[in-house]
Structures are given as C-alpha cells and as structure tokens.
Design a protein around this motif. Structure first.
Motif, PDB file in Angstrom:
ATOM      1  N   GLU B 209      42.214 -12.828  -2.465  1.00  0.00           N
ATOM      2  CA  GLU B 209      41.702 -12.486  -1.146  1.00  0.00           C
ATOM      3  C   GLU B 209      42.650 -12.994  -0.057  1.00  0.00           C
ATOM      4  OE1 GLU B 209      37.424 -12.425  -0.255  1.00  0.00           O
ATOM      5  OE2 GLU B 209      37.841 -14.226   0.917  1.00  0.00           O
ATOM      6  N   ALA B 210      43.116 -14.235  -0.235  1.00  0.00           N
ATOM      7  CA  ALA B 210      44.013 -14.832   0.755  1.00  0.00           C
ATOM      8  C   ALA B 210      45.278 -13.992   0.897  1.00  0.00           C
ATOM      9  CB  ALA B 210      44.360 -16.260   0.345  1.00  0.00           C
ATOM     10  N   VAL B 211      45.863 -13.637  -0.228  1.00  0.00           N
ATOM     11  CA  VAL B 211      47.124 -12.890  -0.178  1.00  0.00           C
ATOM     12  C   VAL B 211      46.887 -11.495   0.401  1.00  0.00           C
ATOM     13  CG1 VAL B 211      49.056 -11.988  -1.520  1.00  0.00           C
ATOM     14  CG2 VAL B 211      48.036 -14.186  -2.132  1.00  0.00           C
ATOM     15  N   TYR B 212      45.779 -10.917   0.071  1.00  0.00           N
ATOM     16  CA  TYR B 212      45.505  -9.562   0.530  1.00  0.00           C
ATOM     17  C   TYR B 212      45.346  -9.476   2.047  1.00  0.00           C
ATOM     18  CZ  TYR B 212      43.448  -4.936   0.908  1.00  0.00           C
ATOM     19  OH  TYR B 212      43.212  -3.647   1.251  1.00  0.00           O
ATOM     20  N   ASP B 215      48.407 -13.044   7.075  1.00  0.00           N
ATOM     21  CA  ASP B 215      49.793 -13.066   7.512  1.00  0.00           C
ATOM     22  C   ASP B 215      50.428 -14.371   7.052  1.00  0.00           C
ATOM     23  OD1 ASP B 215      49.720 -10.654   9.108  1.00  0.00           O
ATOM     24  OD2 ASP B 215      48.366 -11.762  10.412  1.00  0.00           O
ATOM     25  N   ARG B 216      49.569 -15.377   6.880  1.00  0.00           N
ATOM     26  CA  ARG B 216      50.068 -16.717   6.634  1.00  0.00           C
ATOM     27  C   ARG B 216      49.009 -17.467   5.838  1.00  0.00           C
ATOM     28  NH1 ARG B 216      51.117 -21.092  10.442  1.00  0.00           N
ATOM     29  NH2 ARG B 216      53.353 -21.490  10.420  1.00  0.00           N
ATOM     30  N   ILE B 217      49.458 -18.181   4.816  1.00  0.00           N
ATOM     31  CA  ILE B 217      48.501 -18.907   3.988  1.00  0.00           C
ATOM     32  C   ILE B 217      48.840 -20.386   4.002  1.00  0.00           C
ATOM     33  CG2 ILE B 217      47.587 -19.197   1.651  1.00  0.00           C
ATOM     34  CD1 ILE B 217      48.399 -16.242   1.176  1.00  0.00           C
ATOM     35  N   VAL B 218      47.855 -21.200   4.358  1.00  0.00           N
ATOM     36  CA  VAL B 218      48.046 -22.646   4.342  1.00  0.00           C
ATOM     37  C   VAL B 218      47.354 -23.159   3.090  1.00  0.00           C
ATOM     38  CG1 VAL B 218      47.538 -24.819   5.490  1.00  0.00           C
ATOM     39  CG2 VAL B 218      48.107 -22.785   6.846  1.00  0.00           C
ATOM     40  N   LEU B 219      48.132 -23.745   2.206  1.00  0.00           N
ATOM     41  CA  LEU B 219      47.581 -24.243   0.956  1.00  0.00           C
ATOM     42  C   LEU B 219      47.198 -25.708   1.144  1.00  0.00           C
ATOM     43  CD1 LEU B 219      47.384 -22.599  -1.632  1.00  0.00           C
ATOM     44  CD2 LEU B 219      49.420 -23.781  -2.455  1.00  0.00           C
ATOM     45  N   LEU B 220      45.913 -26.003   0.947  1.00  0.00           N
ATOM     46  CA  LEU B 220      45.464 -27.393   1.098  1.00  0.00           C
ATOM     47  C   LEU B 220      45.314 -28.023  -0.281  1.00  0.00           C
ATOM     48  CD1 LEU B 220      42.746 -26.851   3.845  1.00  0.00           C
ATOM     49  CD2 LEU B 220      45.008 -27.856   4.165  1.00  0.00           C
ATOM     50  N   SER B 221      45.636 -29.302  -0.360  1.00  0.00           N
ATOM     51  CA  SER B 221      45.526 -30.004  -1.640  1.00  0.00           C
ATOM     52  C   SER B 221      44.106 -30.529  -1.816  1.00  0.00           C
ATOM     53  CB  SER B 221      46.507 -31.162  -1.674  1.00  0.00           C
ATOM     54  OG  SER B 221      46.114 -32.130  -0.719  1.00  0.00           O
ATOM     55  N   ARG B 222      43.833 -31.057  -3.001  1.00  0.00           N
ATOM     56  CA  ARG B 222      42.538 -31.663  -3.250  1.00  0.00           C
ATOM     57  C   ARG B 222      42.303 -32.832  -2.307  1.00  0.00           C
ATOM     58  NH1 ARG B 222      39.698 -29.828  -7.298  1.00  0.00           N
ATOM     59  NH2 ARG B 222      41.078 -29.042  -8.882  1.00  0.00           N
ATOM     60  N   ARG B 223      41.043 -33.243  -2.163  1.00  0.00           N
ATOM     61  CA  ARG B 223      40.672 -34.312  -1.251  1.00  0.00           C
ATOM     62  C   ARG B 223      41.382 -35.615  -1.602  1.00  0.00           C
ATOM     63  NH1 ARG B 223      34.911 -35.264  -2.098  1.00  0.00           N
ATOM     64  NH2 ARG B 223      35.652 -37.266  -2.774  1.00  0.00           N
ATOM     65  N   PRO B 224      41.838 -36.421  -0.649  1.00  0.00           N
ATOM     66  CA  PRO B 224      41.882 -36.102   0.776  1.00  0.00           C
ATOM     67  C   PRO B 224      42.895 -34.995   1.056  1.00  0.00           C
ATOM     68  CG  PRO B 224      43.072 -38.124   0.361  1.00  0.00           C
ATOM     69  CD  PRO B 224      42.445 -37.735  -0.935  1.00  0.00           C
ATOM     70  N   SER B 225      42.443 -34.022   1.795  1.00  0.00           N
ATOM     71  CA  SER B 225      43.214 -32.812   1.948  1.00  0.00           C
ATOM     72  C   SER B 225      44.436 -33.000   2.836  1.00  0.00           C
ATOM     73  CB  SER B 225      42.297 -31.752   2.556  1.00  0.00           C
ATOM     74  OG  SER B 225      42.683 -30.507   2.121  1.00  0.00           O
ATOM     75  N   ARG B 226      45.564 -32.460   2.352  1.00  0.00           N
ATOM     76  CA  ARG B 226      46.785 -32.413   3.162  1.00  0.00           C
ATOM     77  C   ARG B 226      47.345 -31.009   3.057  1.00  0.00           C
ATOM     78  NH1 ARG B 226      50.298 -37.670   2.809  1.00  0.00           N
ATOM     79  NH2 ARG B 226      50.823 -36.595   4.727  1.00  0.00           N
ATOM     80  N   VAL B 227      48.240 -30.682   3.986  1.00  0.00           N
ATOM     81  CA  VAL B 227      48.867 -29.365   3.900  1.00  0.00           C
ATOM     82  C   VAL B 227      49.896 -29.423   2.787  1.00  0.00           C
ATOM     83  CG1 VAL B 227      50.248 -27.644   5.081  1.00  0.00           C
ATOM     84  CG2 VAL B 227      48.490 -28.907   6.326  1.00  0.00           C
ATOM     85  N   ALA B 228      49.681 -28.638   1.733  1.00  0.00           N
ATOM     86  CA  ALA B 228      50.576 -28.706   0.586  1.00  0.00           C
ATOM     87  C   ALA B 228      51.740 -27.736   0.759  1.00  0.00           C
ATOM     88  CB  ALA B 228      49.808 -28.393  -0.686  1.00  0.00           C
ATOM     89  N   ILE B 230      52.989 -23.811   2.980  1.00  0.00           N
ATOM     90  CA  ILE B 230      52.639 -22.678   3.834  1.00  0.00           C
ATOM     91  C   ILE B 230      53.404 -21.461   3.349  1.00  0.00           C
ATOM     92  CG2 ILE B 230      52.733 -21.734   6.175  1.00  0.00           C
ATOM     93  CD1 ILE B 230      52.243 -24.539   7.210  1.00  0.00           C
ATOM     94  N   ILE B 231      52.691 -20.389   3.131  1.00  0.00           N
ATOM     95  CA  ILE B 231      53.298 -19.197   2.545  1.00  0.00           C
ATOM     96  C   ILE B 231      53.057 -18.018   3.472  1.00  0.00           C
ATOM     97  CG2 ILE B 231      53.098 -17.561   0.615  1.00  0.00           C
ATOM     98  CD1 ILE B 231      52.071 -20.176  -0.948  1.00  0.00           C
ATOM     99  N   GLU B 232      54.091 -17.215   3.697  1.00  0.00           N
ATOM    100  CA  GLU B 232      53.899 -16.009   4.496  1.00  0.00           C
ATOM    101  C   GLU B 232      54.147 -14.798   3.611  1.00  0.00           C
ATOM    102  OE1 GLU B 232      55.782 -16.014   8.281  1.00  0.00           O
ATOM    103  OE2 GLU B 232      55.042 -18.016   8.791  1.00  0.00           O
ATOM    104  N   PRO B 233      53.089 -14.176   3.124  1.00  0.00           N
ATOM    105  CA  PRO B 233      53.274 -13.028   2.235  1.00  0.00           C
ATOM    106  C   PRO B 233      54.006 -11.916   2.977  1.00  0.00           C
ATOM    107  CG  PRO B 233      50.964 -13.702   2.345  1.00  0.00           C
ATOM    108  CD  PRO B 233      51.690 -14.429   3.424  1.00  0.00           C
ATOM    109  N   LYS B 234      55.019 -11.364   2.325  1.00  0.00           N
ATOM    110  CA  LYS B 234      55.725 -10.228   2.937  1.00  0.00           C
ATOM    111  C   LYS B 234      55.193  -8.953   2.286  1.00  0.00           C
ATOM    112  CE  LYS B 234      58.633 -12.616   5.517  1.00  0.00           C
ATOM    113  NZ  LYS B 234      57.581 -13.646   5.781  1.00  0.00           N
ATOM    114  N   ILE B 235      54.183  -8.407   2.916  1.00  0.00           N
ATOM    115  CA  ILE B 235      53.534  -7.241   2.334  1.00  0.00           C
ATOM    116  C   ILE B 235      53.441  -6.147   3.388  1.00  0.00           C
ATOM    117  CG2 ILE B 235      51.376  -6.352   1.345  1.00  0.00           C
ATOM    118  CD1 ILE B 235      50.911  -9.255   0.340  1.00  0.00           C
TER     119      ILE B 235
END
Ligand SMILES: Nc1ncnc2c1ncn2[C@@H]1O[C@H](COP(=O)(O)OP(=O)(O)O)[C@@H](O)[C@H]1O
Ligand SMILES: [Mg+2]
Lengths: 289, 266
Positions: B209-212, B215-228, B230-235
């Motif tokens: 769903e995220a990729v579909y 424009d931009r996906i922020v991947l969060l890690s398991r708790r305590p959450s940090r920004v793991a 950032i991906i920008e799908p080129k679709i």
C-alpha cells in the motif's frame, strides 16, 4: 374521602366475571410453533402480545385452581379493573398518586442528569459527590422512608422526597458513568476540528452518552414508582396506595390486584413513552434497523 | 537522506517546500519510549507515508503532528509556525473512522464546518460536493451503521476534505476495509491526491500500500521508533492501476523495503 367510589367497587366485586370465551383466543397464536423464530424477528410487537397472552392464560388457570382464596383470576381482575376505571376511583387515585411522582421524578431527572454530567466532566465534582450516591444506591431506601415522616411529616413533601430518594441515585450514577465513558475517539475527532470544550460537550459527549443517561432515567422512573407506592403504603394511604390498602382490608382481592396491575401498566407505558422520546429527539439512527 | 541529520531548530533549507517539519520529537508514555528524536520534513503537495511495524509509534507521531498528543520534547512546525494544538490547516482521518453514530452522512461530513459556525445551507452544499467526490452520492441521509466499512471511511475522508485543510493526516484509513475495496480505495485516493493538491501524511503498516500510493516513504524502526530509511519510489503514476502494480520500479521498491525492514527492524 373516597367513600362513594369504594362503595361502588364493593358492589362490583360481588359480580362474577364472564369466562371461557376469550381464553381460546389467547391460546391460539401459541399453536403456531413452527413460525415462532421468524415471528420473533419480524414481529416484535406480536411476540410481546403473545408472551403477555401466555402470562394471562397461566394467571387465569392459576386463579381457577385456585392457588389461594386471595388470588383472583385474570378475568376477575380485568373486570375489577374496568369497573374501577368506570366509576372514576382509579382516575381519582392516580390524580393524587401522580403528584409526588411527577414532581419527584422531574426534580430527580433534572438534578440527576445535571449532577451526573458535571461529575462525569470534572474529577473534583466526582470526588465530592460520587461516594454519597454510591452509598445511597446500595442503602435499603425503603427502610428509610418511615424516617422521612419524622422530618417532613406525612404530606406531599414527604412523598415527593421518598420518590427522589429512590429515583435520584440511579439517575446520577448512570449519567456520570455515561459521560465518563463517552467515546474518546469522537472527542479527539471534535478536538481535531477545533471544536470548543462547550461544543465537545453538547455536540459529542452528551449525544454519545444519551443512551446510558436515558437508561438511568428509565430506571429512575421505575424506582420513582416504587418510591411513591411505598410512601403511600408506609406513610399515609392516599391515591393508589389507599386503593390497594382499602380493597385488601375488605378482601376485594380482584380490585386490589387490579390496582396493582394498573401501576405496572402505567409505569410500562410511561417508560415506553420515554424511550420513544429518546429515539425521536436524540438518537434518530435507532429508528432504523 | 538529510532529514535525520538536520540540526535541531535550524531553519531548514527546504523551507518553501515543506508543509510540515518535525524537529527532534521524543515521546514517552510513562516509562515507555515510543518515539526517539524524530526529524522529518514533509514536502508540500506530496503524499508521504509513515511505514513501520504495529506499535512502533506511527499513530503517536501523526497525533503529535495533528496537535492531539503533546510530545515529551521537540516541536512540530506547519508552514513554519509551531504547533500548539489542532489547527484549521490540518485535518485528521481516524483509523476507527470516528463517525457520530447518531448523525447522518451529511451531518458527519459537514461536522467540521458546523463546529466553525458555518450556516447550514452553505456547509451542506460544501459537504454534498465532497460526498460526491468520495463516491457516496445518494447516501447523504444514511446513518453510519447502514454503511460498509469502506463507505464509512469515505465519510471520514470527505469530512477531512470538507474543511479544506492544506495538510491531511490519515491514520491507517484502510485497515478496517476488506482487500477488494482497499485496492479501489487506494486508486481513488491517488486520484484525490492528484485533484486536491494537498499535503498528505499517510500511516500504514502495509508495504504494498505504501509503495502504491506514496511519493515518499519514511520507514520507522521498532519502538523506540526512529527514522530508519527514507525511500522515494520512482513510479509512473499516470499508468493504469494494474500497470503500476506490475511496474518494475514498484516491485523493486517493495523488495527494497522488505530488505530494509529485515535490516532495521530486527
Ligand atoms: N495513550 C497511551 N498510553 C500509553 N501507551 C500508549 C498510548 N498510546 C500508545 N501507546 C504505546 O505507544 C506505542 C506506540 O503506539 P502507536 O503510536 O499507537 O503505534 P502504531 O500506530 O505504530 O501501531 C505502543 O507501544 C503503545 O502501546
Ligand atoms: Mg496506529
């Protein structure tokens, strides 16, 4: 004060009531055993009528065995009921019974819902008031009613107070629980659209709480009926309490039962009216499926 | 990715482009550390997705941006202005819909406008427009319990659109919707993103769903959450929905996130 009407009822009770005919009419719907499940879902009113009919049938049979000399049949009671209604004694009795009941329930309703809402919204009010009502609700109120007479005598005031004592705690506690348990997600929704605290309370919290608040009002109303009858039986016999006391004292058991049943009838009708009001005004979605 | 290393409180270089800036957000629930030093920029007019495992703090972060939850430390800026509570430039779409069961679709959709004190005729005409936009014309007088899960969430979406906020915050809006409707819903969302030209911040735990939609996906890690990551799908989003789902870029991005999750989340 009710001498003439009482004289009439005494005469009426001597008459024997017609029998046999309607019994089969009451019995016949029960024969359709197969469609019962479907009947239950598609015709809720029909089912209620059916269950009442069955109850009356069992009553009639029990009355004819007879279980006790003091236990009239359903039809005798029905006959006594109509004669009490026609000679005006029932209406006169309710004229005086309804006074403390209406005043007491109105006060309990307004004060109870108001207090419940304030307690539900404010922790301070909760600490201040909740323990009192929790104690009151579990106290044996009926035992306290005679005490009222020492302070407030035997008039309207004492009876109104009896109604309030029984009706108020359940209304307050239901209102308070309803408000406290209002859906937090809806409250957050209202906040996210910058609703003021007042809008939050009036447009979200109270409508969301209204089914439980109304459940409290229905219980309070039922308790109010108990309160007024207890007061009339324990303080001074007036109104419907007088009717019951009198007919018991002269062994007109059919009339006595008719008076008792009339209370159930009036309280059921009042409760249904309250429910209809709730659906119409506050929760229109309940009208549909 | 510069977001995670941006200095605290510095004026970001992307000032003009970011609708929302999140700076050094930490959040504790009692002893539980939900978020640890989150720094993010959300570009204007784009759909950014917060993706992460359940319980990692996505809802918490979204509610902090909405002003519904106070961060323990750090701040959020919307159009450069610090957030102190909910505001008219942000609208929230709730995971559990948060529809008032006693109100019709019409009243629910118009509720944000009703709270602002707008007259009945005006707010209803606006609401009617957005009810049509989410495809619920004809259901104006229905109550929520008469609608399916997907339709209920469309009501929630229309309500958020109706207040004309620049930033839309969507908390797993499709999680209670069945798979078939979910796809349709995702396609409709893409169209609405195209049409409404708003900044979307979208929370999901579904990679596809995220990729579909993003424009931009922020991947969060398991708790305590940090920004793991950032991906920008080129679709190429002008392609048909089915073509997008078979697109090599789409499939590669899904795979990349899978690998990333393995790496960052475990
Ligand atoms: N109101 C709260 N009180 C205490 N803990 C909470 C509260 N809300 C969330 N949490 C905890 O914070 C963590 C993150 O929750 P949440 O933001 O809802 O995660 P997600 O939306 O990613 O599933 C979870 O471990 C959750 O148990
Ligand atoms: Mg969540």
């Amino acid at each position: 004060m009710m001498a003439s009407s009482q004289a009439n009822s005494r005469v009426n009770s001597q008459l024997t009531s017609p029998v046999n005919g309607p019994v089969r009419a009451v019995h016949s719907p029960a024969g359709r055993g197969l469609g019962l499940g479907r009947l239950f879902t598609s015709h809720p009113i029909a089912v209620r009528v059916l269950s009442l009919g069955l109850f009356f049938l069992i009553w009639e049979i029990a009355g004819r065995i007879p279980i006790s000399y003091a236990f009239p049949t359903f039809l005798e009671t029905l006959y006594a009921f109509s004669s009490l209604l026609l000679d005006g004694s029932l209406i006169a009795a309710y004229g005086s019974t309804l006074q403390p009941l209406v005043i007491g329930v109105a006060i309990s309703g307004i004060v109870g819902v108001g207090l419940g809402i304030v307690m539900g919204l404010s922790r301070k009010a909760e600490w201040l008031v909740a323990p009192l009502f929790i104690v009151l609700q579990s106290a044996p109120m009926a035992a306290l009613i005679p005490l009222i007479t020492f302070v407030y005598g035997i008039g309207l005031m004492a009876k109104t107070l009896a109604v309030i004592m029984l009706a108020l705690p359940v209304i307050v506690l239901n209102g308070y629980k309803a408000i406290r348990n209002a859906n937090p997600s809806l409250v957050a929704m209202c906040r996210s659209f910058q609703g003021t605290r007042l809008q939050q309370i009036t447009k979200v919290i109270i409508p969301d709480a209204s089914p439980v608040i109304f459940a409290g009002l229905r219980l309070g109303l039922a308790a109010g009926f108990i309160g007024v009858i207890l007061a009339e039986l324990l303080i001074t016999p007036t109104g419907i309490g007088d009717l019951i006391t009198y007919h018991r004292s002269v062994a007109n058991y059919a009339e006595m039962y008719a008076a008792v049943v009339s209370i159930i009838l009036v309280s059921t009708l009042t409760l249904a009216a309250l429910e209809a009001f709730e659906v119409r005004v506050l929760r229109p979605e309940k009208k549909r499926g | 990715m510069t977001e995670s290393t941006a200095p605290v409180h510095a004026v970001p270089r992307t000032e003009g482009d970011s609708a929302v800036e999140v700076r050094s957000i930490c959040k504790y629930y009692g002893d539980i550390e939900a978020l640890r030093l989150i720094d993010l920029d959300f570009p204007r007019g784009k759909l950014t997705t917060l993706l992460g495992p359940s319980g990692c703090g996505k809802t918490t972060l979204l509610k902090i941006i909405a002003g519904l939850v106070e961060p323990t430390s750090g701040d959020v800026r919307v159009n450069g202005k610090a957030v102190t509570g909910p505001g008219p430039e942000r609208a929230f779409v709730f995971q559990d819909f948060a529809l008032m069961p006693w109100a019709t679709v019409m009243r629910n959709v118009a509720f944000g406008l009703e709270l602002k004190g707008m007259g009945k005729a005006e707010r209803q005409s606006i609401a009617r427009h957005y009810i049509a936009e989410v495809g619920l014309t004809g259901f104006e007088d229905k109550y929520p319990h008469e609608l399916s899960g997907g339709m209920r969430q469309r009501v929630g979406l229309a309500r958020a659109f109706a207040v004309n906020a620049e930033v839309l915050l969507l908390d797993e809006p499709f999680s209670a919707v069945d798979e078939q409707n979910r796809r349709k819903f995702q396609e409709d969302l893409l169209q609405l993103v195209e049409k409404e030209r708003k900044t979307f911040i979208f929370v999901t735990h579904s990679i596809e769903e995220a990729v579909y939609v993003s424009d931009r996906i922020v991947l969060l890690s398991r708790r305590p959450s940090r920004v793991a990551q950032i991906i920008e799908p080129k679709i190429d989003r002008t392609a048909s929905p089915d073509a997008i789902r078979r697109d090599q870029g789409y499939l590669d991005t899904v795979e990349e996130i899978w690998q990333g999750l393995k790496h960052y989340v475990d």
